[in-house]
Design a protein around this motif. Structure first.
Motif, PDB file in Angstrom:
ATOM      1  N   SER A 102      32.294  40.080   7.534  1.00 18.68           N
ATOM      2  CA  SER A 102      31.684  39.064   7.236  1.00 18.68           C
ATOM      3  C   SER A 102      30.614  38.737   8.220  1.00 18.68           C
ATOM      4  CB  SER A 102      32.658  37.719   6.864  1.00 18.68           C
ATOM      5  OG  SER A 102      31.604  36.522   6.760  1.00 18.68           O
ATOM      6  N   GLY A 103      29.143  38.689   8.042  1.00 18.97           N
ATOM      7  CA  GLY A 103      28.448  38.366   9.076  1.00 18.97           C
ATOM      8  C   GLY A 103      28.132  39.625  10.155  1.00 18.97           C
ATOM      9  N   GLY A 104      28.948  40.636   9.641  1.00 21.48           N
ATOM     10  CA  GLY A 104      28.924  41.622  11.044  1.00 21.48           C
ATOM     11  C   GLY A 104      27.887  42.863  10.534  1.00 21.48           C
ATOM     12  N   THR A 105      28.059  43.880  11.293  1.00 25.27           N
ATOM     13  CA  THR A 105      27.417  44.933  11.086  1.00 25.27           C
ATOM     14  C   THR A 105      28.517  46.114  10.543  1.00 25.27           C
ATOM     15  OG1 THR A 105      27.389  45.645  13.197  1.00 25.27           O
ATOM     16  CG2 THR A 105      25.567  44.555  12.591  1.00 25.27           C
ATOM     17  N   ARG A 106      27.906  47.407  10.046  1.00 25.67           N
ATOM     18  CA  ARG A 106      28.882  48.310   9.798  1.00 25.67           C
ATOM     19  C   ARG A 106      29.369  49.032  11.046  1.00 25.67           C
ATOM     20  NH1 ARG A 106      28.223  49.842   4.407  1.00 25.67           N
ATOM     21  NH2 ARG A 106      26.405  48.865   3.359  1.00 25.67           N
ATOM     22  N   LEU A 107      30.426  49.499  10.890  1.00 19.70           N
ATOM     23  CA  LEU A 107      31.150  50.164  12.019  1.00 19.70           C
ATOM     24  C   LEU A 107      31.231  51.654  11.806  1.00 19.70           C
ATOM     25  CD1 LEU A 107      33.047  49.492  14.390  1.00 19.70           C
ATOM     26  CD2 LEU A 107      34.935  49.958  13.154  1.00 19.70           C
ATOM     27  N   VAL A 108      30.365  52.269  12.778  1.00 23.38           N
ATOM     28  CA  VAL A 108      29.940  53.498  12.430  1.00 23.38           C
ATOM     29  C   VAL A 108      31.059  54.167  13.794  1.00 23.38           C
ATOM     30  CG1 VAL A 108      28.223  55.493  12.733  1.00 23.38           C
ATOM     31  CG2 VAL A 108      27.673  53.249  11.869  1.00 23.38           C
ATOM     32  N   ASN A 109      31.783  55.131  13.248  1.00 23.79           N
ATOM     33  CA  ASN A 109      32.786  55.771  14.043  1.00 23.79           C
ATOM     34  C   ASN A 109      32.456  57.040  14.456  1.00 23.79           C
ATOM     35  OD1 ASN A 109      34.616  53.335  14.418  1.00 23.79           O
ATOM     36  ND2 ASN A 109      35.217  53.852  12.317  1.00 23.79           N
ATOM     37  N   GLU A 110      33.426  57.827  14.986  1.00 24.93           N
ATOM     38  CA  GLU A 110      33.228  59.204  15.448  1.00 24.93           C
ATOM     39  C   GLU A 110      33.076  60.003  14.160  1.00 24.93           C
ATOM     40  OE1 GLU A 110      37.534  59.310  16.549  1.00 24.93           O
ATOM     41  OE2 GLU A 110      36.787  61.408  16.414  1.00 24.93           O
TER      42      GLU A 110
ATOM     43  N   SER B  24      20.071  58.339  28.559  1.00 24.92           N
ATOM     44  CA  SER B  24      19.160  57.400  28.296  1.00 24.92           C
ATOM     45  C   SER B  24      18.540  57.356  26.887  1.00 24.92           C
ATOM     46  CB  SER B  24      17.762  57.719  29.099  1.00 24.92           C
ATOM     47  OG  SER B  24      17.186  58.648  29.009  1.00 24.92           O
ATOM     48  N   TYR B  25      18.263  56.031  26.311  1.00 19.02           N
ATOM     49  CA  TYR B  25      17.983  55.987  24.929  1.00 19.02           C
ATOM     50  C   TYR B  25      17.108  54.811  24.970  1.00 19.02           C
ATOM     51  CZ  TYR B  25      21.417  52.532  25.432  1.00 19.02           C
ATOM     52  OH  TYR B  25      22.061  51.040  25.743  1.00 19.02           O
ATOM     53  N   LYS B  26      16.310  54.714  23.779  1.00 23.33           N
ATOM     54  CA  LYS B  26      15.023  53.807  23.638  1.00 23.33           C
ATOM     55  C   LYS B  26      15.320  52.717  22.952  1.00 23.33           C
ATOM     56  CE  LYS B  26      11.722  57.539  24.348  1.00 23.33           C
ATOM     57  NZ  LYS B  26      12.679  58.584  24.688  1.00 23.33           N
ATOM     58  N   THR B  27      16.133  52.913  21.746  1.00 28.14           N
ATOM     59  CA  THR B  27      16.276  51.500  20.930  1.00 28.14           C
ATOM     60  C   THR B  27      17.731  50.791  21.446  1.00 28.14           C
ATOM     61  OG1 THR B  27      17.543  52.819  19.275  1.00 28.14           O
ATOM     62  CG2 THR B  27      14.914  52.754  19.229  1.00 28.14           C
ATOM     63  N   SER B  28      17.719  49.419  20.511  1.00 28.45           N
ATOM     64  CA  SER B  28      19.134  48.672  20.453  1.00 28.45           C
ATOM     65  C   SER B  28      19.979  49.629  19.667  1.00 28.45           C
ATOM     66  CB  SER B  28      18.852  47.394  19.886  1.00 28.45           C
ATOM     67  OG  SER B  28      17.811  46.641  20.554  1.00 28.45           O
ATOM     68  N   ILE B  29      21.276  49.667  20.281  1.00 27.49           N
ATOM     69  CA  ILE B  29      22.245  50.390  19.794  1.00 27.49           C
ATOM     70  C   ILE B  29      23.606  49.607  19.171  1.00 27.49           C
ATOM     71  CG2 ILE B  29      21.751  52.290  21.024  1.00 27.49           C
ATOM     72  CD1 ILE B  29      24.071  52.015  22.717  1.00 27.49           C
ATOM     73  N   ASN B  30      24.124  50.189  18.519  1.00 21.04           N
ATOM     74  CA  ASN B  30      25.542  49.652  18.074  1.00 21.04           C
ATOM     75  C   ASN B  30      26.499  50.183  19.058  1.00 21.04           C
ATOM     76  OD1 ASN B  30      28.043  49.112  16.528  1.00 21.04           O
ATOM     77  ND2 ASN B  30      26.744  48.992  14.546  1.00 21.04           N
ATOM     78  N   ASN B  31      26.537  51.353  18.857  1.00 20.91           N
ATOM     79  CA  ASN B  31      27.532  52.134  19.992  1.00 20.91           C
ATOM     80  C   ASN B  31      26.989  53.542  20.328  1.00 20.91           C
ATOM     81  OD1 ASN B  31      28.486  54.733  18.359  1.00 20.91           O
ATOM     82  ND2 ASN B  31      29.214  53.050  17.059  1.00 20.91           N
ATOM     83  N   LEU B  32      27.610  53.850  21.323  1.00 19.48           N
ATOM     84  CA  LEU B  32      27.052  55.311  22.051  1.00 19.48           C
ATOM     85  C   LEU B  32      28.383  56.314  22.139  1.00 19.48           C
ATOM     86  CD1 LEU B  32      24.682  56.046  24.926  1.00 19.48           C
ATOM     87  CD2 LEU B  32      26.890  57.037  24.765  1.00 19.48           C
ATOM     88  N   THR B  94      21.066  49.878  15.828  1.00 18.49           N
ATOM     89  CA  THR B  94      21.345  48.797  15.197  1.00 18.49           C
ATOM     90  C   THR B  94      20.846  48.928  13.904  1.00 18.49           C
ATOM     91  OG1 THR B  94      21.329  47.621  17.158  1.00 18.49           O
ATOM     92  CG2 THR B  94      21.261  46.200  15.371  1.00 18.49           C
ATOM     93  N   GLY B  95      21.611  48.763  12.871  1.00 15.87           N
ATOM     94  CA  GLY B  95      21.020  48.800  11.428  1.00 15.87           C
ATOM     95  C   GLY B  95      21.319  50.091  10.852  1.00 15.87           C
ATOM     96  N   ARG B  96      21.552  51.202  11.781  1.00 11.95           N
ATOM     97  CA  ARG B  96      21.747  52.427  10.835  1.00 11.95           C
ATOM     98  C   ARG B  96      23.140  52.935  11.018  1.00 11.95           C
ATOM     99  NH1 ARG B  96      18.359  57.208  12.370  1.00 11.95           N
ATOM    100  NH2 ARG B  96      18.640  57.687  10.431  1.00 11.95           N
ATOM    101  N   ARG B  97      23.255  54.009  10.162  1.00 13.96           N
ATOM    102  CA  ARG B  97      24.537  54.517  10.141  1.00 13.96           C
ATOM    103  C   ARG B  97      24.585  55.822  10.539  1.00 13.96           C
ATOM    104  NH1 ARG B  97      25.556  53.060   3.664  1.00 13.96           N
ATOM    105  NH2 ARG B  97      23.825  51.755   3.607  1.00 13.96           N
ATOM    106  N   ALA B  98      23.602  56.310  10.968  1.00  2.13           N
ATOM    107  CA  ALA B  98      23.688  57.824  11.415  1.00  2.13           C
ATOM    108  C   ALA B  98      23.330  58.048  13.079  1.00  2.13           C
ATOM    109  CB  ALA B  98      22.588  58.619  10.927  1.00  2.13           C
TER     110      ALA B  98
END
Lengths: 122, 111
Positions: A102-110, B24-32, B94-98
């Motif tokens: 809720s209110g969060g972002t998708r969790l993209v895992n390995e 190094s990377y360029k955009t805001s990220i969700n994870n690395l 951020t905002g992407r899935r790939a």
């Protein structure tokens, strides 16, 4: 689990021929990715599916490339007609992408990668 | 432009030494994420660090993340000949899935 399965492992074909690469993702994974790796361009994302639906195919180089995912356990990447510059290693990967909390972002895992298909187009 | 550039492109060290690779990377990220690829094989996931984390450990691996500098480092301590491989960082914007992969660092550990 056998991991991500790709076939064939090696493919040698002549220019102009149709090539079909196959991938079986890990059971229970809801996302599938096709990548291409070359010395010159590195690892490139071609297309990915979420719940069998293509989400982003902006990496597909040309109309000669097409990908399908008819069900959760199978995907194909087809090149028709093939050209020598398509020679590369093609990887399939699968993962679980969780819906946003809720209110969060998708969790993209390995991502779990298959062994790849080495394609040579003569 | 390519997200996720590794530095150095190639690294050769002696067994027992530490190996440090940078990304190094360029955009805001969700994870690395960091991946390893042995010659002729697919990529294998090593470790994931989220954007709100600064450091993470896994066995002989230590990953740091500096979002203000948009950079990450992978440290392999007490390297072994079996660590010889290419190492890739991959970011989830951020905002992407790939994942977007960098060009990789080729690590050679001499026995």
């Amino acid at each position: 689990d056998a991991g991500v399965i790709q076939s064939p492992r090696h493919e040698v074909t002549e220019m102009g021929q149709e090539v079909t690469l196959r991938c079986k993702p890990i059971s229970g994974h809801n996302s599938l990715f096709w990548y291409r790796q070359t010395m010159m361009r590195g690892l490139e994302l071609l297309i990915y599916f979420n719940n069998n639906v293509p989400i982003d195919d902006s990496g597909m180089p040309e109309d000669r490339f097409s990908a399908k995912m008819p069900n959760a356990s199978f995907s194909t990447l087809k090149i028709q007609p093939s050209e020598p510059r398509d020679s590369a290693v093609y990887f399939c990967a699968s993962s679980i992408i969780l819906p946003p909390a809720s209110g969060g972002t998708r969790l993209v895992n390995e991502q779990f990668f298959g062994p790849g298909t080495r394609l040579t187009v003569l | 432009s390519q997200q996720g550039e590794e530095d150095p492109q190639a690294l050769s060290i002696q067994e027992g030494e530490n190996a440090t690779m940078n990304c190094s990377y360029k955009t805001s990220i969700n994870n690395l994420q960091w991946y390893r690829q042995n010659s002729g094989r697919g990529l294998v996931h090593l470790i994931l660090i989220r954007s709100n984390e600064r450091e993470k450990h896994s066995g002989r691996l230590r990953v740091t993340l500096d979002t203000s500098k948009k950079s990450s480092s992978l440290l392999i301590t007490a390297s072994r000949a079996a660590d010889t491989a290419s190492y890739f960082c991959a970011t989830v914007s951020t905002g992407r899935r790939a994942l977007t992969f960098g060009s990789g660092t080729r690590l050679q550990v001499q026995p």
